[in-house]
Scaffold this motif. Structure first.
Motif, PDB file in Angstrom:
ATOM      1  N   UNK A 223       0.813  -1.203   0.000  1.00  0.00           N
ATOM      2  CA  UNK A 223       0.000   0.000   0.000  1.00  0.00           C
ATOM      3  C   UNK A 223       0.850   1.258   0.000  1.00  0.00           C
ATOM      4  N   UNK A 224       0.556   2.155   0.949  1.00  0.00           N
ATOM      5  CA  UNK A 224       1.269   3.421   1.016  1.00  0.00           C
ATOM      6  C   UNK A 224       2.458   3.429   1.940  1.00  0.00           C
ATOM      7  N   UNK A 225       3.044   2.269   2.205  1.00  0.00           N
ATOM      8  CA  UNK A 225       4.122   2.158   3.184  1.00  0.00           C
ATOM      9  C   UNK A 225       5.344   2.993   2.805  1.00  0.00           C
ATOM     10  N   UNK A 226       5.669   3.030   1.512  1.00  0.00           N
ATOM     11  CA  UNK A 226       6.860   3.745   1.049  1.00  0.00           C
ATOM     12  C   UNK A 226       6.457   4.862   0.093  1.00  0.00           C
ATOM     13  N   UNK A 227       7.386   5.754  -0.192  1.00  0.00           N
ATOM     14  CA  UNK A 227       7.171   6.781  -1.193  1.00  0.00           C
ATOM     15  C   UNK A 227       7.089   6.127  -2.578  1.00  0.00           C
ATOM     16  N   UNK A 228       6.486   6.805  -3.559  1.00  0.00           N
ATOM     17  CA  UNK A 228       6.280   6.166  -4.867  1.00  0.00           C
ATOM     18  C   UNK A 228       7.540   5.597  -5.501  1.00  0.00           C
ATOM     19  N   UNK A 229       8.562   6.426  -5.659  1.00  0.00           N
ATOM     20  CA  UNK A 229       9.782   5.941  -6.301  1.00  0.00           C
ATOM     21  C   UNK A 229      10.430   4.831  -5.463  1.00  0.00           C
ATOM     22  N   UNK A 230      10.389   4.971  -4.150  1.00  0.00           N
ATOM     23  CA  UNK A 230      10.944   3.946  -3.274  1.00  0.00           C
ATOM     24  C   UNK A 230      10.190   2.628  -3.427  1.00  0.00           C
ATOM     25  N   UNK A 231       8.892   2.709  -3.659  1.00  0.00           N
ATOM     26  CA  UNK A 231       8.088   1.501  -3.851  1.00  0.00           C
ATOM     27  C   UNK A 231       8.599   0.697  -5.040  1.00  0.00           C
ATOM     28  N   UNK A 232       8.863   1.374  -6.148  1.00  0.00           N
ATOM     29  CA  UNK A 232       9.341   0.689  -7.355  1.00  0.00           C
ATOM     30  C   UNK A 232      10.779   0.211  -7.177  1.00  0.00           C
ATOM     31  N   UNK A 233      11.613   1.037  -6.583  1.00  0.00           N
ATOM     32  CA  UNK A 233      13.005   0.630  -6.384  1.00  0.00           C
ATOM     33  C   UNK A 233      13.121  -0.532  -5.419  1.00  0.00           C
ATOM     34  N   UNK A 234      12.270  -0.555  -4.392  1.00  0.00           N
ATOM     35  CA  UNK A 234      12.265  -1.685  -3.463  1.00  0.00           C
ATOM     36  C   UNK A 234      11.815  -2.956  -4.176  1.00  0.00           C
ATOM     37  N   UNK A 235      10.842  -2.830  -5.071  1.00  0.00           N
ATOM     38  CA  UNK A 235      10.320  -4.000  -5.782  1.00  0.00           C
ATOM     39  C   UNK A 235      11.314  -4.562  -6.782  1.00  0.00           C
ATOM     40  N   UNK A 236      12.062  -3.689  -7.437  1.00  0.00           N
ATOM     41  CA  UNK A 236      12.931  -4.132  -8.534  1.00  0.00           C
ATOM     42  C   UNK A 236      14.391  -4.282  -8.135  1.00  0.00           C
ATOM     43  N   UNK A 237      14.772  -3.634  -7.054  1.00  0.00           N
ATOM     44  CA  UNK A 237      16.169  -3.675  -6.644  1.00  0.00           C
ATOM     45  C   UNK A 237      17.072  -2.783  -7.458  1.00  0.00           C
ATOM     46  N   UNK A 238      16.490  -1.851  -8.210  1.00  0.00           N
ATOM     47  CA  UNK A 238      17.294  -0.950  -9.031  1.00  0.00           C
ATOM     48  C   UNK A 238      16.631   0.403  -9.175  1.00  0.00           C
ATOM     49  N   UNK A 239      17.301   1.361  -9.803  1.00  0.00           N
ATOM     50  CA  UNK A 239      16.759   2.706  -9.945  1.00  0.00           C
ATOM     51  C   UNK A 239      15.651   2.770 -10.999  1.00  0.00           C
ATOM     52  N   UNK A 240      14.787   3.753 -10.865  1.00  0.00           N
ATOM     53  CA  UNK A 240      13.740   3.984 -11.861  1.00  0.00           C
ATOM     54  C   UNK A 240      14.360   4.620 -13.096  1.00  0.00           C
ATOM     55  N   UNK A 241      14.022   4.087 -14.263  1.00  0.00           N
ATOM     56  CA  UNK A 241      14.536   4.604 -15.523  1.00  0.00           C
ATOM     57  C   UNK A 241      13.524   4.316 -16.624  1.00  0.00           C
ATOM     58  N   UNK A 242      13.511   5.168 -17.643  1.00  0.00           N
ATOM     59  CA  UNK A 242      12.646   4.932 -18.800  1.00  0.00           C
ATOM     60  C   UNK A 242      13.223   3.885 -19.741  1.00  0.00           C
ATOM     61  N   UNK A 243      14.487   3.524 -19.585  1.00  0.00           N
ATOM     62  CA  UNK A 243      15.154   2.629 -20.526  1.00  0.00           C
ATOM     63  C   UNK A 243      14.483   1.253 -20.639  1.00  0.00           C
ATOM     64  N   UNK A 244      14.107   0.580 -19.526  1.00  0.00           N
ATOM     65  CA  UNK A 244      13.471  -0.729 -19.685  1.00  0.00           C
ATOM     66  C   UNK A 244      12.176  -0.672 -20.494  1.00  0.00           C
ATOM     67  N   UNK A 245      11.379   0.381 -20.318  1.00  0.00           N
ATOM     68  CA  UNK A 245      10.143   0.499 -21.091  1.00  0.00           C
ATOM     69  C   UNK A 245      10.450   0.651 -22.571  1.00  0.00           C
ATOM     70  N   UNK A 246      11.370   1.536 -22.917  1.00  0.00           N
ATOM     71  CA  UNK A 246      11.683   1.766 -24.326  1.00  0.00           C
ATOM     72  C   UNK A 246      12.330   0.540 -24.953  1.00  0.00           C
ATOM     73  N   UNK A 247      13.178  -0.144 -24.205  1.00  0.00           N
ATOM     74  CA  UNK A 247      13.784  -1.379 -24.713  1.00  0.00           C
ATOM     75  C   UNK A 247      12.703  -2.424 -24.987  1.00  0.00           C
ATOM     76  N   UNK A 248      11.763  -2.551 -24.059  1.00  0.00           N
ATOM     77  CA  UNK A 248      10.665  -3.513 -24.210  1.00  0.00           C
ATOM     78  C   UNK A 248       9.838  -3.188 -25.449  1.00  0.00           C
ATOM     79  N   UNK A 249       9.483  -1.920 -25.637  1.00  0.00           N
ATOM     80  CA  UNK A 249       8.662  -1.537 -26.781  1.00  0.00           C
ATOM     81  C   UNK A 249       9.381  -1.814 -28.095  1.00  0.00           C
ATOM     82  N   UNK A 250      10.658  -1.480 -28.166  1.00  0.00           N
ATOM     83  CA  UNK A 250      11.406  -1.702 -29.409  1.00  0.00           C
ATOM     84  C   UNK A 250      11.547  -3.189 -29.709  1.00  0.00           C
TER      85      UNK A 250
END
Length: 489
Positions: A453-480
């Motif tokens: 839920x709201x336990x962490x800040x938004x960016x922290x939520x994603x970084x905690x889930x993935x173990x890495x920094x937020x970046x647009x690169x994975x999305x663009x790589x996936x789309x291409x």
């Protein structure tokens, strides 16, 4: 401990009342009689007045000063309550109630204007909404950027400048991918007649497959699909076109992503400040990964093709590979909610630029339609033919959600990060999806994101889930990679 206990008890009642107000909004978009719109506006204003009084109650400040957290969850609740208290105190009670009243009325007028293609008749009430939100943004910003203050209500901790920079980095690769795909041989289009009753039956089957608990939710129809509620009452809507079953199916999967997030939050967080999605960007990451990376994957399309044939008989596209290309067909359509993954973020960039200019006073309301249509022609190469295909298509501006649109692309960026981490952890994902089994992916998302839920800040939520920094690169790589394979680029 007494201050903490009193504060959390008070907050629980406030959260419960907010859920009641949300239910009124759900009713308005689904089953409310059209003639009740003005009365509903008064009801919403009255309830908003009660909620605003609670959110600005001076006792909250006293309780916050005396409360001491002993757990991570308690500390997060205090942070979120303090944030809400500080924002609410900046907004006059009169303004909060008037926004609730006017946006409720505007929502009904927007639906009528959209049906009648009557933009001119809708502009006066939209002007009221814009003026009220500008006033709210100014009150929240206290001399700073009013648009940033509104944006912060949906995605805490980010600014319009950061969003603009993100979009500037994304646009070149998106435009290049669009150009390459549009120059390739077009994908087939699914055509035919798909009875409403059969679509809704398949929609429910797919909603269940994606984990939607219908004992704590329901599926209804609305002009604009949405999800509403939290905890143990989370409802979704869809819309049906008998010539286009994919719109119904994938809008449902999208809304199930939102609903699944809410239904999977730790039950102990129910009716607390933690008991809802942490931000609209993180919320959108769940709906987009359900809809696109999972639901529109070529692997899942194998299973869905068989279910479509079982339900509707032979299709206009032959075989799962052709069906997957039809599901992911790239075309310069008018409607954001029906846009393919290549075009979708360009829709959001258009709205972000226009609404930021509107809130800042750099664009006047009377010029908004022309600005929209000119930008759409420039970005998509298509001339907008009617208001419902242009600035009347979305409900967001009529109900005052200025600052909301960029969270959709943030959600796509977050989903790209989550998808990369998910695939690294679940190498058998495509085999599972080809059998219609999304349980492994759902469990991963629940454990990594949703339950907190709201336990962490938004960016922290994603970084905690993935173990890495937020970046647009994975999305663009996936789309291409995805559309390069589908279109033979």
């Amino acid at each position: 401990m007494r201050a903490l206990d009193d504060l959390l008890a008070f907050q629980r009642e406030t959260e419960a009342l907010a859920q009641v107000m949300g239910r009124l909004g759900w009713d308005q978009e689904t089953v409310m009689p059209r003639g009740a719109a003005v009365q509903r506006g008064d009801e919403m204003a009255a309830l908003e007045g009660v909620l605003h009084a609670r959110r600005t109650d001076p006792r909250i400040g006293d309780w916050l000063a005396g409360a001491q957290a002993t757990t991570q969850a308690e500390a997060a609740q205090l942070r979120l309550i303090a944030r809400s208290f500080e924002r609410a105190r900046k907004i006059p009670a009169r303004l909060a109630a008037e926004i609730a009243r006017v946006t409720s009325v505007a929502q009904g007028q927007w639906a009528q204007a959209r049906r009648a293609e009557d933009l001119t008749g809708f502009l006066p009430v939209l002007g009221q909404v814009v003026a009220l939100r500008r006033e709210e943004g100014a009150a929240l910003a206290e001399g700073g950027d009013a648009y940033d203050a509104l944006l912060d209500g949906y995605e805490p901790g980010i600014t319009g400048a950061e969003i603009g920079a993100l979009f500037d980095r994304m646009r070149p690769r998106l435009v290049a991918l669009r150009a390459a795909v549009m120059a390739a041989d077009p994908a087939p289009e699914l055509t035919g007649h798909f009875p409403k009753i059969t679509q809704l039956a398949l929609t429910e089957e797919i909603a269940r497959a994606f984990g939607y608990d219908l004992t704590r939710g329901r599926i209804d129809e609305a002009v604009h699909p949405f999800s509403s509620g939290s905890f143990n009452d989370v409802r979704i809507t869809t819309r049906v076109d008998e010539g286009d079953p994919l719109g119904c199916l994938y809008s449902t999967v999208h809304e199930v992503g939102h609903a699944g997030y809410e239904q999977n939050i730790d039950q102990s967080y129910g009716l607390t400040a933690l008991g809802q999605g942490v931000s609209m960007g993180v919320h959108e990451s769940q709906s987009r990964i359900y809809e696109n990376q999972l639901g529109r994957s070529p692997a899942f399309c194998q299973w869905l093709y068989a279910r479509m044939v079982d339900r509707f008989g032979p299709l206009s596209v032959d075989g799962p590979e052709a069906f997957a290309r039809a599901v992911n067909r790239v075309a310069s359509g008018f409607i954001r909610t029906e846009a393919d993954e290549v075009h979708y973020n360009l829709h959001i960039m258009l709205r972000f630029d226009l609404e930021r200019d509107l809130m800042r006073g750099d664009l006047v309301l009377d010029d908004l339609e022309a600005a929209w249509n000119d930008r759409f022609l420039s970005d998509f190469g298509v001339t907008v033919d009617r208001p419902s295909h242009g600035m009347l298509q979305d409900v967001h501006w009529p109900v005052g959600l200025f600052g909301y649109f960029p969270t959709y692309t943030l959600g796509n960026v977050y989903a790209g990060c989550l998808h990369a981490a998910l695939r690294a952890d679940l190498p058998s994902l495509d085999d599972d999806l080809a059998r219609g089994d999304v349980s492994g992916a759902l469990c991963w998302l629940k454990t990594r994101v949703q339950t907190h839920g709201g336990l962490r800040l938004p960016r922290e939520t994603i970084e905690h889930a993935t173990g890495g920094p937020v970046s647009e690169a994975p999305l663009l790589d996936y789309l291409e990679a995805k559309f390069g394979a589908l279109y033979g680029l």
